[in-house]
Design a protein around this motif. Structure first.
Motif, PDB file in Angstrom:
ATOM      1  N   LYS A 137     -13.968 -14.154  -0.728  1.00  0.00           N
ATOM      2  CA  LYS A 137     -13.254 -15.073  -1.793  1.00  0.00           C
ATOM      3  C   LYS A 137     -12.906 -14.101  -2.984  1.00  0.00           C
ATOM      4  O   LYS A 137     -11.869 -14.663  -3.629  1.00  0.00           O
ATOM      5  N   ILE A 189     -10.544 -12.000  -3.891  1.00  0.00           N
ATOM      6  CA  ILE A 189      -9.504 -11.484  -3.377  1.00  0.00           C
ATOM      7  C   ILE A 189      -8.814 -10.577  -4.095  1.00  0.00           C
ATOM      8  O   ILE A 189      -8.067  -9.621  -3.306  1.00  0.00           O
ATOM      9  N   CYS A 224     -10.310 -18.571   5.369  1.00  0.00           N
ATOM     10  CA  CYS A 224     -10.858 -17.459   5.186  1.00  0.00           C
ATOM     11  C   CYS A 224     -10.385 -16.095   5.521  1.00  0.00           C
ATOM     12  O   CYS A 224     -10.350 -14.964   4.581  1.00  0.00           O
ATOM     13  N   MET A 254      -7.441 -15.465   3.039  1.00  0.00           N
ATOM     14  CA  MET A 254      -7.997 -14.681   1.828  1.00  0.00           C
ATOM     15  C   MET A 254      -8.369 -13.120   2.086  1.00  0.00           C
ATOM     16  O   MET A 254      -8.088 -12.556   1.318  1.00  0.00           O
ATOM     17  N   TYR A 263      -4.926 -11.336   2.189  1.00  0.00           N
ATOM     18  CA  TYR A 263      -4.586 -11.209   0.575  1.00  0.00           C
ATOM     19  C   TYR A 263      -5.327 -10.095  -0.142  1.00  0.00           C
ATOM     20  O   TYR A 263      -4.949  -9.130  -0.851  1.00  0.00           O
ATOM     21  N   LEU A 268      -2.948 -20.127  -0.730  1.00  0.00           N
ATOM     22  CA  LEU A 268      -3.746 -20.057   0.324  1.00  0.00           C
ATOM     23  C   LEU A 268      -3.861 -21.162   1.184  1.00  0.00           C
ATOM     24  O   LEU A 268      -4.695 -21.597   2.051  1.00  0.00           O
TER      25      LEU A 268
END
Length: 524
Positions: free
Chosen positions: A213, A215, A375, A378, A381, A397
């Motif tokens: 998370k 990112i 997920c 992310m 990214y 997202l």
């Protein structure tokens, strides 16, 4: 191998019975006879002992029959105890006409067992009809916060609470769910296994969510990776192999395993933890290391349930229930029974840790994490594939609050639904004041009706409506709906943000991220 008649004769000798054979019989009885068939054969064995044995030997046989009946009925499913079933009629007559004369105390105990089973059956019927709405122990009524404050707790503390939570559910697992591979035929017949599998999958995806998370912050990702490695080590030391496997699966999830830059920053001593766990849980060579560890493990211990299910499937599919002449394949039942007895031995001794209610509440918040697809987005990214460019600052997202479905988040989903309806309605009007008043009112209500709505969730959703709202408005609504400070302080912050945005700034989203970071560090 032998007939049902032969088996009962073996189980009720004129001497000391085979206690392990008794337990194996209780576990596997449903695979070779009905309750009525078994009861009829017991009655016949009772009558036959009077004719075939001397008085003392006959008494031994009958006493073994009474003891076997008590153990059998205690372990039988309550569904079998319908007062209208032929089995219950035969059982009642046998107890009142035969056993009560031989052993009044034994007859009374059997009657109490029957009554208890019938009460359990009635309670189950009431619950299925919605009369009794009380929750079971596996569904704790704990209100859950919106996110897990990962670094507020040490991995060792979290591991202990995970063991308490997991053992509570593991202890509810009964042999009825395992015999005959019931879980693979009808999930309704294996509710505890179903819940265990669901919890393991959710626990894995919670770990994945936490690890991907951040990112745009590799240092935080490394910190989270290290935290989960230490959690895995603590679970290993506490012999919770079921949750250990869930964490291991998270590290091997494609969204996490592909983060090569993050993995490269993990210190060598932490990587050794991962390597040792990989050797232990390696599925090659029929999970040799894990099986060896389980064989030597002492309770309290929560084994990886998947190993047992694999073995039970192999035994069930690779061996016939009956020989060609119709005799019971008792060897197959022994293999199944011994495997389940091994599992039951781990259920006897619980963990002795003290319950931490706050931490336990946070753990319940891991029950419904982000979907795997989100997920992976992310992860892409955070570390784009080679040869592809980094997504721009307005990268979406596709974060859908409804797909998160966190426990206790119905209000959040409803709030976002209302917001989308509001925005859609505002697209049809050019009245800026009306739009502002309507959305400002909605945002204020968010603070009261949906306290679980997190800063990032709302920010991302507002930005997705950037064609409808100005950036200044986006920040206003975010602040209004998230600050728990007095109104006067909120107005002060809003005025400051207006001043910041009054200049000639192009990248408002970057400014918003900067403010978010300061907000999270200094919410007051």
């Amino acid at each position: 191998q032998g007939s049902l008649h032969d088996l009962i004769a073996y189980l009720t000798p004129s001497g000391k019975p085979d206690s392990e054979a008794w337990r194996i019989f209780q576990i596997t009885r449903s695979t070779f006879s009905t309750c009525l068939e078994f009861q009829d054969e017991l009655c016949e064995r009772w009558r036959q002992s009077t004719r075939a044995y001397a008085l003392q030997d006959a008494a031994f046989v009958k006493n073994n029959i009474v003891c076997l009946m008590k153990q059998w009925l205690k372990s039988e499913k309550f569904e079998e105890f319908s007062s209208s079933s032929p089995f219950m009629g035969t059982l009642g007559n046998f107890v009142s006409e035969e056993i009560s004369h031989f052993s009044p105390d034994g007859a009374d105990e059997i009657q109490r067992i029957i009554k208890k089973k019938q009460n359990e059956r009635r309670k189950s019927l009431r619950m299925s009809l919605g009369i009794d709405r009380r929750r079971s122990l596996s569904e704790p009524t704990i209100s859950t916060p919106s996110s897990f404050p990962l670094f507020d707790f040490s991995p060792a503390e979290v591991a202990q609470q995970i063991c308490l939570r997991d053992f509570q559910l593991f202890r509810e697992l009964k042999f009825h769910e395992l015999v005959g591979c019931a879980w693979s035929k009808d999930e309704a017949k294996a509710p505890t296994l179903k819940t265990m599998a669901k919890r393991s999958n959710e626990f894995t995806m919670w770990a994945v969510t936490e690890m991907v998370k951040y990112i745009d912050d590799i240092k935080k990702r490394v910190k989270v990776f290290k935290w989960f490695l230490h959690l895995a080590q603590a679970l290993k030391e506490l012999r919770n192999f079921n949750s250990l496997m869930s964490i291991y699966a998270a590290f091997n999830n494609s969204a996490v395993s592909r983060l090569k830059k993050t993995w490269a920053e993990i210190p060598k001593n932490n990587m050794r933890i991962y390597e040792n766990i990989s050797l232990l849980l390696d599925a090659n060579s029929n999970s040799k290391e894990l099986r060896k560890t389980l064989k030597e493990a002492k309770p309290p211990c929560i084994p990886f349930i998947g190993t047992f299910l694999t073995d039970l499937t192999f035994i069930n599919d690779g061996n016939q229930d009956f020989a060609e002449n119709g005799e019971i394949n008792w060897t197959k039942r022994v293999m199944i029974g011994q495997l389940i007895i091994q599992l039951e031995n781990f259920q006897k001794l619980p963990y002795g840790f003290e319950l931490n209610s706050n931490l336990h509440s946070f753990l319940n918040d891991t029950s419904q994490p982000l979907p795997e697809e989100s997920c992976y987005q992310m992860s892409l990214y955070a570390e784009p594939k080679e040869g592809t460019s980094t997504p721009n600052s307005t990268f979406n997202l596709n974060f859908n609050l409804n797909s998160r479905s966190r426990s206790g988040s119905d209000a959040v989903a409803e709030t976002m639904k209302q917001f989308e309806e509001q925005c859609q309605a505002q697209m049809e009007t050019d009245n800026i004041m009306q739009r502002d008043a309507s959305l400002r009112n909605w945002a204020r209500n968010c603070a009261e009706d949906s306290p679980q709505l997190r800063f990032k969730d709302l920010k991302d959703k507002l930005i997705s409506f950037k064609e409808v709202l100005q950036q200044t408005q986006i920040i206003r609504y975010v602040l209004i709906s998230n600050f728990r400070a007095p109104v006067s302080r909120q107005i002060l912050v809003l005025d400051l943000m207006d001043l910041c945005l009054s200049g000639n700034r192009d990248d408002h989203v970057t400014l918003l991220k900067m403010f978010q970071q300061n907000y999270e560090k200094h919410p007051s």
